[in-house]
Write a protein that holds these residues in place. Structure first.
Motif, PDB file in Angstrom:
ATOM      1  N   ALA A  87       0.848  -1.184   0.000  1.00  0.00           N
ATOM      2  CA  ALA A  87       0.000   0.000   0.000  1.00  0.00           C
ATOM      3  C   ALA A  87       0.888   1.240   0.000  1.00  0.00           C
ATOM      4  O   ALA A  87       2.102   1.151   0.202  1.00  0.00           O
ATOM      5  N   ASP A  88       0.289   2.412  -0.223  1.00  0.00           N
ATOM      6  CA  ASP A  88       1.032   3.648  -0.018  1.00  0.00           C
ATOM      7  C   ASP A  88       0.765   4.151   1.399  1.00  0.00           C
ATOM      8  O   ASP A  88       0.087   3.491   2.199  1.00  0.00           O
ATOM      9  N   THR A  89       1.281   5.310   1.751  1.00  0.00           N
ATOM     10  CA  THR A  89       1.156   5.790   3.130  1.00  0.00           C
ATOM     11  C   THR A  89      -0.272   6.201   3.481  1.00  0.00           C
ATOM     12  O   THR A  89      -0.606   6.348   4.655  1.00  0.00           O
ATOM     13  N   ARG A  90      -1.129   6.351   2.475  1.00  0.00           N
ATOM     14  CA  ARG A  90      -2.527   6.750   2.706  1.00  0.00           C
ATOM     15  C   ARG A  90      -3.477   5.564   2.644  1.00  0.00           C
ATOM     16  O   ARG A  90      -4.696   5.731   2.636  1.00  0.00           O
ATOM     17  N   GLY A  91      -2.923   4.344   2.611  1.00  0.00           N
ATOM     18  CA  GLY A  91      -3.779   3.166   2.631  1.00  0.00           C
ATOM     19  C   GLY A  91      -4.415   2.849   1.297  1.00  0.00           C
ATOM     20  O   GLY A  91      -5.491   2.224   1.245  1.00  0.00           O
ATOM     21  N   ARG A  92      -3.758   3.211   0.221  1.00  0.00           N
ATOM     22  CA  ARG A  92      -4.243   2.890  -1.124  1.00  0.00           C
ATOM     23  C   ARG A  92      -3.357   1.803  -1.730  1.00  0.00           C
ATOM     24  O   ARG A  92      -2.147   1.776  -1.498  1.00  0.00           O
ATOM     25  N   LEU A  93      -3.940   0.913  -2.500  1.00  0.00           N
ATOM     26  CA  LEU A  93      -3.160  -0.090  -3.209  1.00  0.00           C
ATOM     27  C   LEU A  93      -2.170   0.608  -4.126  1.00  0.00           C
ATOM     28  O   LEU A  93      -2.535   1.532  -4.858  1.00  0.00           O
ATOM     29  N   SER A  94      -0.894   0.181  -4.096  1.00  0.00           N
ATOM     30  CA  SER A  94       0.126   0.845  -4.910  1.00  0.00           C
ATOM     31  C   SER A  94       0.699  -0.101  -5.975  1.00  0.00           C
ATOM     32  O   SER A  94       0.416   0.052  -7.156  1.00  0.00           O
ATOM     33  N   GLU A 153     -14.589  -3.759 -14.714  1.00  0.00           N
ATOM     34  CA  GLU A 153     -13.464  -3.035 -15.286  1.00  0.00           C
ATOM     35  C   GLU A 153     -12.150  -3.619 -14.774  1.00  0.00           C
ATOM     36  O   GLU A 153     -12.104  -4.288 -13.744  1.00  0.00           O
ATOM     37  N   LEU A 154     -11.085  -3.325 -15.501  1.00  0.00           N
ATOM     38  CA  LEU A 154      -9.738  -3.691 -15.096  1.00  0.00           C
ATOM     39  C   LEU A 154      -9.007  -2.394 -14.763  1.00  0.00           C
ATOM     40  O   LEU A 154      -8.720  -1.591 -15.651  1.00  0.00           O
ATOM     41  N   LEU A 155      -8.737  -2.181 -13.470  1.00  0.00           N
ATOM     42  CA  LEU A 155      -8.210  -0.905 -12.991  1.00  0.00           C
ATOM     43  C   LEU A 155      -6.808  -1.082 -12.423  1.00  0.00           C
ATOM     44  O   LEU A 155      -6.527  -2.064 -11.736  1.00  0.00           O
ATOM     45  N   THR A 156      -5.959  -0.102 -12.678  1.00  0.00           N
ATOM     46  CA  THR A 156      -4.613  -0.096 -12.105  1.00  0.00           C
ATOM     47  C   THR A 156      -4.443   1.155 -11.253  1.00  0.00           C
ATOM     48  O   THR A 156      -4.993   2.211 -11.578  1.00  0.00           O
ATOM     49  N   PRO A 157      -3.729   1.053 -10.124  1.00  0.00           N
ATOM     50  CA  PRO A 157      -3.597   2.214  -9.236  1.00  0.00           C
ATOM     51  C   PRO A 157      -3.020   3.446  -9.933  1.00  0.00           C
ATOM     52  O   PRO A 157      -2.202   3.346 -10.854  1.00  0.00           O
ATOM     53  N   SER A 158      -3.446   4.590  -9.458  1.00  0.00           N
ATOM     54  CA  SER A 158      -2.930   5.867  -9.952  1.00  0.00           C
ATOM     55  C   SER A 158      -1.449   5.997  -9.643  1.00  0.00           C
ATOM     56  O   SER A 158      -0.954   5.505  -8.625  1.00  0.00           O
ATOM     57  N   LEU A 159      -0.717   6.710 -10.506  1.00  0.00           N
ATOM     58  CA  LEU A 159       0.694   6.984 -10.238  1.00  0.00           C
ATOM     59  C   LEU A 159       0.873   7.840  -8.988  1.00  0.00           C
ATOM     60  O   LEU A 159       1.970   7.877  -8.421  1.00  0.00           O
ATOM     61  N   GLU A 160      -0.178   8.468  -8.514  1.00  0.00           N
ATOM     62  CA  GLU A 160      -0.093   9.253  -7.287  1.00  0.00           C
ATOM     63  C   GLU A 160       0.176   8.385  -6.062  1.00  0.00           C
ATOM     64  O   GLU A 160       0.562   8.892  -5.003  1.00  0.00           O
ATOM     65  N   THR A 161      -0.023   7.062  -6.180  1.00  0.00           N
ATOM     66  CA  THR A 161       0.260   6.161  -5.063  1.00  0.00           C
ATOM     67  C   THR A 161       1.749   5.838  -4.952  1.00  0.00           C
ATOM     68  O   THR A 161       2.138   5.079  -4.062  1.00  0.00           O
ATOM     69  N   GLY A 162       2.566   6.382  -5.845  1.00  0.00           N
ATOM     70  CA  GLY A 162       4.002   6.127  -5.811  1.00  0.00           C
ATOM     71  C   GLY A 162       4.442   4.928  -6.615  1.00  0.00           C
ATOM     72  O   GLY A 162       5.629   4.582  -6.606  1.00  0.00           O
ATOM     73  N   CYS A 163       3.516   4.296  -7.304  1.00  0.00           N
ATOM     74  CA  CYS A 163       3.894   3.128  -8.108  1.00  0.00           C
ATOM     75  C   CYS A 163       4.684   3.553  -9.343  1.00  0.00           C
ATOM     76  O   CYS A 163       4.608   4.703  -9.788  1.00  0.00           O
ATOM     77  N   LEU A 164       5.433   2.617  -9.871  1.00  0.00           N
ATOM     78  CA  LEU A 164       6.216   2.863 -11.072  1.00  0.00           C
ATOM     79  C   LEU A 164       5.306   2.907 -12.297  1.00  0.00           C
ATOM     80  O   LEU A 164       4.341   2.141 -12.390  1.00  0.00           O
ATOM     81  N   ALA A 165       5.619   3.786 -13.220  1.00  0.00           N
ATOM     82  CA  ALA A 165       4.920   3.807 -14.510  1.00  0.00           C
ATOM     83  C   ALA A 165       5.495   2.683 -15.367  1.00  0.00           C
ATOM     84  O   ALA A 165       6.364   2.897 -16.210  1.00  0.00           O
ATOM     85  N   GLY A 166       5.026   1.479 -15.120  1.00  0.00           N
ATOM     86  CA  GLY A 166       5.590   0.297 -15.765  1.00  0.00           C
ATOM     87  C   GLY A 166       5.376   0.291 -17.271  1.00  0.00           C
ATOM     88  O   GLY A 166       4.343   0.746 -17.775  1.00  0.00           O
ATOM     89  N   SER A 222       6.419  -5.287  -9.830  1.00  0.00           N
ATOM     90  CA  SER A 222       5.298  -5.426 -10.761  1.00  0.00           C
ATOM     91  C   SER A 222       4.270  -4.343 -10.498  1.00  0.00           C
ATOM     92  O   SER A 222       4.198  -3.774  -9.408  1.00  0.00           O
ATOM     93  N   ASN A 223       3.474  -4.056 -11.505  1.00  0.00           N
ATOM     94  CA  ASN A 223       2.278  -3.251 -11.327  1.00  0.00           C
ATOM     95  C   ASN A 223       1.085  -4.173 -11.093  1.00  0.00           C
ATOM     96  O   ASN A 223       1.134  -5.366 -11.385  1.00  0.00           O
ATOM     97  N   VAL A 224       0.026  -3.595 -10.558  1.00  0.00           N
ATOM     98  CA  VAL A 224      -1.155  -4.350 -10.172  1.00  0.00           C
ATOM     99  C   VAL A 224      -2.357  -3.845 -10.961  1.00  0.00           C
ATOM    100  O   VAL A 224      -2.529  -2.629 -11.134  1.00  0.00           O
ATOM    101  N   PHE A 225      -3.177  -4.766 -11.418  1.00  0.00           N
ATOM    102  CA  PHE A 225      -4.491  -4.448 -11.979  1.00  0.00           C
ATOM    103  C   PHE A 225      -5.531  -5.229 -11.185  1.00  0.00           C
ATOM    104  O   PHE A 225      -5.313  -6.398 -10.857  1.00  0.00           O
ATOM    105  N   VAL A 226      -6.654  -4.580 -10.887  1.00  0.00           N
ATOM    106  CA  VAL A 226      -7.745  -5.233 -10.175  1.00  0.00           C
ATOM    107  C   VAL A 226      -8.959  -5.283 -11.094  1.00  0.00           C
ATOM    108  O   VAL A 226      -9.375  -4.253 -11.629  1.00  0.00           O
ATOM    109  N   GLU A 227      -9.495  -6.479 -11.267  1.00  0.00           N
ATOM    110  CA  GLU A 227     -10.718  -6.655 -12.040  1.00  0.00           C
ATOM    111  C   GLU A 227     -11.890  -6.548 -11.077  1.00  0.00           C
ATOM    112  O   GLU A 227     -12.132  -7.433 -10.259  1.00  0.00           O
ATOM    113  N   VAL A 228     -12.601  -5.427 -11.142  1.00  0.00           N
ATOM    114  CA  VAL A 228     -13.678  -5.163 -10.194  1.00  0.00           C
ATOM    115  C   VAL A 228     -14.741  -4.301 -10.878  1.00  0.00           C
ATOM    116  O   VAL A 228     -14.409  -3.403 -11.660  1.00  0.00           O
ATOM    117  N   GLY A 229     -16.018  -4.612 -10.628  1.00  0.00           N
ATOM    118  CA  GLY A 229     -17.102  -3.821 -11.192  1.00  0.00           C
ATOM    119  C   GLY A 229     -17.135  -3.819 -12.697  1.00  0.00           C
ATOM    120  O   GLY A 229     -17.569  -2.835 -13.307  1.00  0.00           O
TER     121      GLY A 229
END
Length: 287
Positions: free
Chosen positions: A170-177, A191-204, A182-189
């Protein structure tokens, strides 16, 4: 180990030294790197990887990279490795420097370039665990691919102890990073969603290509809004109400089939995203 190693303008054997003891990449982690998958003897998406290598160097404050030298090293190790190569690593450090964190004056800096080709291949599935540490999205190196990788080493070791091959953060604000590599995608609702770059994740690179190629194929795939994927969305994956995919330059697009020691199912969007990505990759090795 079956490696092809290039540094200082030539190939080296495994037991030959390639760094000075005061290389800043060794003493303080002052360096950047890229890892590419190798397909049909070619480093996949090399142009994109070199562009990100330069962005990481800019963010770290390193001088302009000697990209012609880097490309020379890539050609040499791929030729030497031949069909054995499955992955390629490019490392550029600040070169020889003081024992402390300060750098030499810009005119005195001599970057070190090391390129290595090694065997490697992607698995069809992934197994992941959540770890208690966080990705600091406010760090000065957030989103940069640097050789300061000790946090990832510790987190991945925890995952290995649990029988998994990736650790999720997670990031420091409790968001999936992201994962450690690796980067993460979540299949939910639907849609296939990947966390925002604002979470500190790498732009893979694979992340970016899946967003692009997925949209072109009509898949409902997008980058999430900054607070759209809380850490708790992984509880939905464990409960079977959502699904998880990992992306990376060697793993490509890989559905997660086990999370926190619970078997989980791969989602239909994940399977289609993997099919689309592998088909497009086969058609264009430097997109």
């Amino acid at each position: 180990m079956d490696l092809a190693i290039w540094a200082g303008g030539r190939l080296h054997t495994l037991d030959e030294p390639v760094l000075t003891a005061v290389d800043h990449g060794l003493t303080v982690g002052d360096g950047v790197f890229e890892t590419c998958g190798v397909h049909r003897g070619t480093a996949f998406a090399l142009t994109r990887h070199l562009e990100r290598l330069q962005r990481s160097a800019d963010g770290l404050g390193l001088p302009p990279l000697p990209l012609d030298e880097v490309r020379e090293g890539v050609r040499a190790v791929l030729a030497a490795a031949g069909d054995r190569a499955g992955r390629l690593r490019i490392t550029v450090t600040g070169g020889p420097g003081p024992m402390g964190s300060q750098r030499l004056a810009p005119a005195e800096q001599r970057p070190t370039v090391v390129v290595v080709a090694a065997p490697g291949g992607a698995s069809d599935v992934a197994r992941a665990v959540r770890v208690p540490w966080v990705r600091n999205e406010r760090s000065p190196i957030a989103g940069l691919k640097t050789t300061s990788y000790a946090e990832n080493v510790v987190a991945l070791a925890r995952a290995r102890e649990a029988g998994a091959d990736e650790a999720l953060l997670a990031d420091t604000r409790g968001r999936l990073s992201e994962g450690t590599g690796s980067n993460v995608f979540v299949e939910v609702g639907g849609e296939l969603l990947t966390p925002s770059l604002e979470t500190g994740c790498l732009a893979g690179i694979t992340r970016d290509l899946l967003l692009l190629w997925g949209r072109e194929a009509g898949l409902p795939v997008r980058e999430a809004a900054p607070d759209e994927l809380p850490w708790g969305v992984l509880d939905e994956v464990v409960a079977g109400r959502a699904h998880l995919v990992l992306t990376g330059s060697v793993r490509n697009v890989t559905p997660v089939v086990r999370l926190d020691e619970v078997d989980v199912a791969a989602g239909p969007l994940a399977a289609e995203a993997r099919r689309v990505f592998l088909a497009r990759m086969a058609d264009d090795l430097d997109p």
